[in-house]
Design an enzyme around this catalytic site. Structure first.
Site, PDB file in Angstrom:
ATOM      1  N   PHE A   1      45.216  -1.421  -0.706  1.00  0.00           N
ATOM      2  CA  PHE A   1      43.991  -1.800   0.023  1.00  0.00           C
ATOM      3  C   PHE A   1      44.327  -2.853   1.077  1.00  0.00           C
ATOM      4  O   PHE A   1      44.093  -2.644   2.277  1.00  0.00           O
ATOM      5  CB  PHE A   1      42.914  -2.285  -0.966  1.00  0.00           C
ATOM      6  CG  PHE A   1      41.698  -2.874  -0.290  1.00  0.00           C
ATOM      7  CD1 PHE A   1      41.180  -2.313   0.881  1.00  0.00           C
ATOM      8  CD2 PHE A   1      41.061  -3.995  -0.816  1.00  0.00           C
ATOM      9  CE1 PHE A   1      40.068  -2.859   1.518  1.00  0.00           C
ATOM     10  CE2 PHE A   1      39.940  -4.540  -0.180  1.00  0.00           C
ATOM     11  CZ  PHE A   1      39.453  -3.980   0.987  1.00  0.00           C
TER      12      PHE A   1
ATOM     13  N   GLY B   1      47.468  -4.527   0.740  1.00  0.00           N
ATOM     14  CA  GLY B   1      48.931  -4.580   0.729  1.00  0.00           C
ATOM     15  C   GLY B   1      49.517  -3.475   1.585  1.00  0.00           C
ATOM     16  O   GLY B   1      48.796  -2.618   2.099  1.00  0.00           O
TER      17      GLY B   1
ATOM     18  N   ASP C   1      45.170   2.379  -8.811  1.00  0.00           N
ATOM     19  CA  ASP C   1      44.105   1.391  -8.733  1.00  0.00           C
ATOM     20  C   ASP C   1      43.933   0.751 -10.105  1.00  0.00           C
ATOM     21  O   ASP C   1      43.737   1.460 -11.102  1.00  0.00           O
ATOM     22  CB  ASP C   1      42.807   2.091  -8.287  1.00  0.00           C
ATOM     23  CG  ASP C   1      41.784   1.087  -7.822  1.00  0.00           C
ATOM     24  OD1 ASP C   1      41.501   0.137  -8.569  1.00  0.00           O
ATOM     25  OD2 ASP C   1      41.276   1.252  -6.699  1.00  0.00           O
ATOM     26  N   VAL C   2      43.975  -0.560 -10.138  1.00  0.00           N
ATOM     27  CA  VAL C   2      43.966  -1.284 -11.419  1.00  0.00           C
ATOM     28  C   VAL C   2      42.651  -1.107 -12.184  1.00  0.00           C
ATOM     29  O   VAL C   2      42.594  -1.385 -13.384  1.00  0.00           O
ATOM     30  CB  VAL C   2      44.335  -2.771 -11.166  1.00  0.00           C
ATOM     31  CG1 VAL C   2      43.147  -3.544 -10.589  1.00  0.00           C
ATOM     32  CG2 VAL C   2      44.865  -3.460 -12.408  1.00  0.00           C
TER      33      VAL C   2
ATOM     34  N   TYR D   1      34.186 -12.688  -5.659  1.00  0.00           N
ATOM     35  CA  TYR D   1      35.577 -13.123  -5.874  1.00  0.00           C
ATOM     36  C   TYR D   1      35.629 -14.238  -6.919  1.00  0.00           C
ATOM     37  O   TYR D   1      36.353 -14.138  -7.915  1.00  0.00           O
ATOM     38  CB  TYR D   1      36.155 -13.603  -4.541  1.00  0.00           C
ATOM     39  CG  TYR D   1      37.607 -14.014  -4.613  1.00  0.00           C
ATOM     40  CD1 TYR D   1      38.622 -13.064  -4.698  1.00  0.00           C
ATOM     41  CD2 TYR D   1      37.980 -15.362  -4.559  1.00  0.00           C
ATOM     42  CE1 TYR D   1      39.962 -13.439  -4.739  1.00  0.00           C
ATOM     43  CE2 TYR D   1      39.311 -15.744  -4.597  1.00  0.00           C
ATOM     44  CZ  TYR D   1      40.302 -14.780  -4.684  1.00  0.00           C
ATOM     45  OH  TYR D   1      41.623 -15.156  -4.719  1.00  0.00           O
TER      46      TYR D   1
ATOM     47  N   TYR E   1      40.900 -12.416 -25.198  1.00  0.00           N
ATOM     48  CA  TYR E   1      41.950 -11.549 -25.742  1.00  0.00           C
ATOM     49  C   TYR E   1      42.979 -12.378 -26.511  1.00  0.00           C
ATOM     50  O   TYR E   1      43.553 -11.913 -27.490  1.00  0.00           O
ATOM     51  CB  TYR E   1      42.642 -10.748 -24.621  1.00  0.00           C
ATOM     52  CG  TYR E   1      42.040  -9.372 -24.441  1.00  0.00           C
ATOM     53  CD1 TYR E   1      40.825  -9.202 -23.816  1.00  0.00           C
ATOM     54  CD2 TYR E   1      42.691  -8.236 -24.936  1.00  0.00           C
ATOM     55  CE1 TYR E   1      40.261  -7.940 -23.658  1.00  0.00           C
ATOM     56  CE2 TYR E   1      42.138  -6.968 -24.783  1.00  0.00           C
ATOM     57  CZ  TYR E   1      40.923  -6.835 -24.144  1.00  0.00           C
ATOM     58  OH  TYR E   1      40.370  -5.578 -24.008  1.00  0.00           O
TER      59      TYR E   1
ATOM     60  N   ARG F   1      42.835 -14.897   6.613  1.00  0.00           N
ATOM     61  CA  ARG F   1      42.841 -16.281   6.125  1.00  0.00           C
ATOM     62  C   ARG F   1      43.339 -17.193   7.242  1.00  0.00           C
ATOM     63  O   ARG F   1      43.949 -16.760   8.208  1.00  0.00           O
ATOM     64  CB  ARG F   1      43.678 -16.403   4.852  1.00  0.00           C
ATOM     65  CG  ARG F   1      42.913 -15.898   3.653  1.00  0.00           C
ATOM     66  CD  ARG F   1      43.745 -15.847   2.415  1.00  0.00           C
ATOM     67  NE  ARG F   1      44.599 -14.660   2.379  1.00  0.00           N
ATOM     68  CZ  ARG F   1      45.389 -14.338   1.356  1.00  0.00           C
ATOM     69  NH1 ARG F   1      45.431 -15.119   0.292  1.00  0.00           N
ATOM     70  NH2 ARG F   1      46.132 -13.247   1.388  1.00  0.00           N
TER      71      ARG F   1
END
Ligand code: NAD
Ligand code: UDP
Length: 317
Positions: free
Chosen positions: A34, A36, A56-57, A143, A157, A184
């Site tokens: 995306f 990267g 995709d994670v 975010y 966890y 940024r």
């Protein structure tokens, strides 16, 4: 070790892959590309100890690994606000998937968290014990809150499933391999200055950040991943402590370039934090870590990188 780096084709992830390989580990870089780019890891393709997986994670994946570094998430406000629902999914479902994997294969997992968990901080500098001042319903919340839930999941966890977790709270980090269009401030100002454009200063430029050079950050991250002492699961701030205003950053870039760029003042984005500086006593005490690269030196390396990238882009036109 066999390490999985999610977000491995991004700015920080690709440098992390380099570092892990240099230390003799095997690396799987996973990324949906995306923000990267394959360009960041092209020099690693073809190595027998490196693999790239386009994935995709937010979707589960089965892999045999010993270490997981979960960096997958757009980090620049323009990119994480492009599809905010996806940003929340990436942090929440992505971290759940990586924790599920860590649990199944008994891997140690590090979550790339952020100084944004402190929001617009009322405590200065920010210590890890500070719970933050985050707007839960603003444009940055996808975010900030996504990363806060990711931290919660890491702790749950650990408590519930005994997963071996680490949380690094990364403060503004810059360096080579930030994308030209990343958005940024460090890369924007450098690219604009090199292209002879005015620097886009949001607000009056008095807001502050501390800029950490990528090599310093990676030292700290790896030290935390290897740390076995008390409180290993607790979040650790990694960042530079030299606080700079955005006007100061612009002047510093001008100094390195030996010419002061012009500045265009634009409105300050909503919920833009006024001040930010990490308290790094925990990293110093537990990891013996502190940053070593001055802003001038780090900007010098980064400017060199962007000069090369921009001249290659121009040559290709
Ligand atoms: P980046 O945008 O260059 O890297 C993020 C990478 O994640 C990209 O390669 C992107 O393609 C990938 N990605 C995004 N969504 C994905 C998904 N759903 N599945 C798979 N891959 C996905 O930004 P970065 O600066 O390298 O940031 C890396 C991590 O560090 C992020 O988690 C970010 O939140 C965190 N972080 C960075 C900073 C910083 O100053 N650089 C500060 C705080 C936290
Ligand atoms: N900023 C700016 N011009 C730009 C990009 C950012 O003045 O072209 C400002 C932004 O408003 C913020 C600071 O620089 O106050 C750092 O922004 P960045 O997006 O790099 O990081 P973050 O706000 O997430 O710390």
């Amino acid at each position: 070790m066999r390490a999985l780096v999610t977000g491995g084709a991004g700015f920080l992830g690709s440098h992390l892959c380099d570092r892990l390989l240099a230390e003799g580990h095997e690396v799987i870089a996973m990324d949906n590309l995306f923000t990267g780019s394959k360009k960041n890891i092209v020099h690693l393709l073809g190595r027998s100890d490196f693999e790239f997986v386009r994935h995709d994670v937010v979707n589960p994946i089965m892999l045999e690994v010993d270490w997981i570094f979960n960096l997958a998430c757009p980090a620049s406000p323009i990119h994480y606000q492009y599809n905010p629902v996806k940003t929340v999914k990436t942090s929440v479902m992505g971290t759940l998937n990586m924790l599920g994997l860590a649990k199944r294969v008994r891997a140690r997992i590090m979550q790339a968290s952020t100084s944004e968990v402190y929001g617009d901080p009322e405590m200065h500098p920010q210590r890890e014990a500070y719970w933050g001042n985050v707007n839960p319903i603003g444009p940055r919340s996808c975010y900030d809150e996504g990363k806060r839930v990711a931290e919660t999941l890491m702790m749950d966890y650990r408590r519930q499933n005994k997963v071996d977790t680490r949380i690094v709270r990364i403060f503004n980090t810059y360096g080579p391999r930030m994308a030209v269009g990343d958005g940024r401030v460090a890369s924007n100002f450098i690219v604009q200055a090199l292209q002879g454009q005015k620097l886009t200063m949001y607000g009056d430029g008095s807001q502050t950040r501390c800029f950490c050079y990528v090599d310093d950050l990676l030292e700290g991250m790896l030290a935390l991943m290897k740390y076995e002492g008390d409180g290993a699961e607790e979040p650790v701030n990694i960042g530079n402590t030299e606080e700079r205003s955005m006007s100061d950053l612009a002047a510093c870039i001008g100094k390195v370039l030996s010419r002061q760029p012009e500045i265009e003042y634009l409105p300050l984005p909503v919920n833009d934090p006024v001040r930010r500086r990490p308290d790094i006593s925990r990293a110093k005490e537990r990891l013996g870590w502190e940053p070593r690269t001055s802003l001038e030196e780090g900007l010098g390396h980064t400017i060199g990188y962007f000069r090369k990238v921009l001249s290659e882009e121009n040559a290709a036109l």
